[in-house]
Design a protein around this motif. Sequence first.
Motif, short mmCIF file in Angstrom:
data_model
loop_
_atom_site.label_atom_id
_atom_site.label_comp_id
_atom_site.label_asym_id
_atom_site.label_seq_id
_atom_site.Cartn_x
_atom_site.Cartn_y
_atom_site.Cartn_z
N GLU A 1 63.15 62.65 40.07
CA GLU A 1 61.78 62.62 39.57
C GLU A 1 61.19 61.21 39.45
O GLU A 1 60.14 61.03 38.88
CB GLU A 1 61.72 63.30 38.19
CG GLU A 1 62.05 64.78 38.23
CD GLU A 1 61.00 65.59 38.95
OE1 GLU A 1 59.81 65.20 38.89
OE2 GLU A 1 61.36 66.60 39.57
N LYS A 2 61.93 60.21 39.95
CA LYS A 2 61.44 58.83 39.91
C LYS A 2 61.08 58.42 38.47
O LYS A 2 60.00 57.88 38.19
CB LYS A 2 60.25 58.65 40.84
CG LYS A 2 60.59 58.89 42.31
CD LYS A 2 59.38 58.66 43.19
CE LYS A 2 59.75 58.76 44.67
NZ LYS A 2 60.31 60.07 45.04
N VAL A 3 62.01 58.66 37.57
CA VAL A 3 61.84 58.25 36.18
C VAL A 3 61.78 56.73 36.11
O VAL A 3 62.47 56.03 36.87
CB VAL A 3 63.03 58.78 35.34
CG1 VAL A 3 62.97 58.24 33.92
CG2 VAL A 3 63.03 60.30 35.34
N ALA A 4 60.99 56.19 35.22
CA ALA A 4 60.88 54.73 35.06
C ALA A 4 62.25 54.12 34.85
O ALA A 4 63.03 54.58 34.02
CB ALA A 4 59.97 54.40 33.88
N GLY A 5 62.56 53.11 35.63
CA GLY A 5 63.85 52.43 35.52
C GLY A 5 64.95 53.04 36.36
O GLY A 5 66.07 52.51 36.39
N ALA A 6 64.66 54.15 37.06
CA ALA A 6 65.70 54.85 37.82
C ALA A 6 66.33 53.97 38.90
O ALA A 6 67.50 54.18 39.26
CB ALA A 6 65.12 56.12 38.45
N ALA A 7 65.59 52.99 39.38
CA ALA A 7 66.14 52.09 40.41
C ALA A 7 67.33 51.30 39.88
O ALA A 7 68.13 50.77 40.66
CB ALA A 7 65.07 51.13 40.89
N HIS A 8 67.46 51.25 38.56
CA HIS A 8 68.55 50.49 37.94
C HIS A 8 69.68 51.39 37.45
O HIS A 8 70.60 50.92 36.79
CB HIS A 8 68.00 49.66 36.79
CG HIS A 8 66.91 48.71 37.20
ND1 HIS A 8 67.17 47.50 37.80
CD2 HIS A 8 65.55 48.84 37.15
CE1 HIS A 8 66.02 46.90 38.08
NE2 HIS A 8 65.03 47.69 37.70
N PHE A 9 69.61 52.69 37.79
CA PHE A 9 70.68 53.62 37.44
C PHE A 9 71.78 53.51 38.50
O PHE A 9 71.80 54.27 39.48
CB PHE A 9 70.17 55.06 37.38
CG PHE A 9 69.16 55.33 36.31
CD1 PHE A 9 69.00 54.49 35.23
CD2 PHE A 9 68.35 56.47 36.39
CE1 PHE A 9 68.06 54.76 34.24
CE2 PHE A 9 67.42 56.74 35.41
CZ PHE A 9 67.27 55.89 34.32
N THR A 10 72.67 52.57 38.35
CA THR A 10 73.76 52.41 39.31
C THR A 10 74.76 53.54 39.16
O THR A 10 74.77 54.27 38.16
CB THR A 10 74.48 51.08 39.09
OG1 THR A 10 75.11 51.11 37.80
CG2 THR A 10 73.51 49.91 39.15
N ASP A 11 75.64 53.69 40.14
CA ASP A 11 76.68 54.71 40.04
C ASP A 11 77.56 54.49 38.81
O ASP A 11 77.96 55.45 38.14
CB ASP A 11 77.54 54.72 41.31
CG ASP A 11 76.80 55.25 42.52
OD1 ASP A 11 75.73 55.88 42.33
OD2 ASP A 11 77.28 55.05 43.65
N GLU B 1 70.20 54.28 23.06
CA GLU B 1 70.85 54.28 21.75
C GLU B 1 70.56 55.61 21.05
O GLU B 1 71.40 56.14 20.33
CB GLU B 1 70.36 53.11 20.90
CG GLU B 1 70.86 51.75 21.38
CD GLU B 1 70.35 50.63 20.50
OE1 GLU B 1 69.55 50.90 19.56
OE2 GLU B 1 70.76 49.47 20.73
N TYR B 2 69.34 56.14 21.25
CA TYR B 2 68.96 57.39 20.59
C TYR B 2 68.29 58.40 21.53
O TYR B 2 68.29 59.59 21.24
CB TYR B 2 68.00 57.11 19.43
CG TYR B 2 68.65 56.43 18.24
CD1 TYR B 2 69.47 57.13 17.37
CD2 TYR B 2 68.43 55.08 17.98
CE1 TYR B 2 70.06 56.52 16.28
CE2 TYR B 2 69.01 54.45 16.89
CZ TYR B 2 69.83 55.17 16.04
OH TYR B 2 70.42 54.57 14.97
N SER B 3 67.69 57.95 22.62
CA SER B 3 66.90 58.85 23.47
C SER B 3 67.59 59.10 24.80
O SER B 3 68.20 58.20 25.38
CB SER B 3 65.50 58.26 23.73
OG SER B 3 64.77 58.16 22.54
N THR B 4 67.45 60.32 25.29
CA THR B 4 68.10 60.72 26.53
C THR B 4 67.21 60.50 27.74
O THR B 4 65.98 60.52 27.65
CB THR B 4 68.48 62.21 26.50
OG1 THR B 4 67.30 62.98 26.22
CG2 THR B 4 69.52 62.50 25.44
N ILE B 5 67.84 60.34 28.88
CA ILE B 5 67.13 60.33 30.15
C ILE B 5 66.62 61.74 30.40
O ILE B 5 67.35 62.71 30.19
CB ILE B 5 68.06 59.89 31.29
CG1 ILE B 5 68.58 58.47 31.03
CG2 ILE B 5 67.33 59.95 32.64
CD1 ILE B 5 69.67 58.04 32.01
N PRO B 6 65.36 61.92 30.79
CA PRO B 6 64.85 63.28 31.04
C PRO B 6 65.71 64.01 32.05
O PRO B 6 66.16 63.46 33.04
CB PRO B 6 63.43 63.03 31.56
CG PRO B 6 63.37 61.58 31.92
CD PRO B 6 64.35 60.89 31.05
#
Length: 245
Positions: A215-225, A112-117
Amino acid sequence: MKRRTFVKSTVFTTVAIGILPSSLLASSGDYSYDELIGKGKPKLFGEGINLRKEAYESFLEMKNAASREKLDIKIVSSYRDFYRQKGIWERKYKQYTNDGLAPQQAISKIIEYSTIPGTSRHHWATDIDIIDGAAGYSGNDVLDAKKFHGDGPFRPLKEWLDENVNTYGFYLVYTDNPGRKGFKYEPWHYSYAPVSVPMLDAYKKLKVKEIITAEKVAGAAHFTDDFIEMYRKENILDINPHLLP
């Protein structure tokens, strides 16, 4: 005519049509991959300001002009590297999932306010979050839209910026225009267009999925296409049209 004067006057005359002349925009080839994703080391100017030289100089001119109206433009945040953004992201992800949100829900709340690194405009040293340091305010949550409107302490600053900020090459990034998607309205976030526009043009050529999963950011496993395509379209590109290449 000095370049700084030329930039100011030319930007001012192009506000009406919303297009920055190509002569103001640096070549997209000037920016490395690391620089675009927050892992480069841009030369920063100004203690507590931390912007690229051209943006820094223009910011000082704007700050000085505002001070004549008894407004103190204070930077709350400017340049943030990849690792600083990663820390913000992972702190929020841990907090929200510990509070019981599912991973996908936590991610939706964060963006909502913060970006993915790796995707933050603050990686470019062109963007600033600002308040009025001369205004009295309570609480620690200064970046609250309510503080910039109505009887909020930063309303006079916002009104002055609405009239003058484009003269110095800065534009509000996440507007309150009806129908805009992505990040919520941020009346405090401005970008120095003569540099950030070509940087966004260069960034658009990168593969967002590779950036945010490498970089294996937390939650990245849920970044679907589908999520990544939505994030690119809405959070990265659904911004003030003046800031689009």
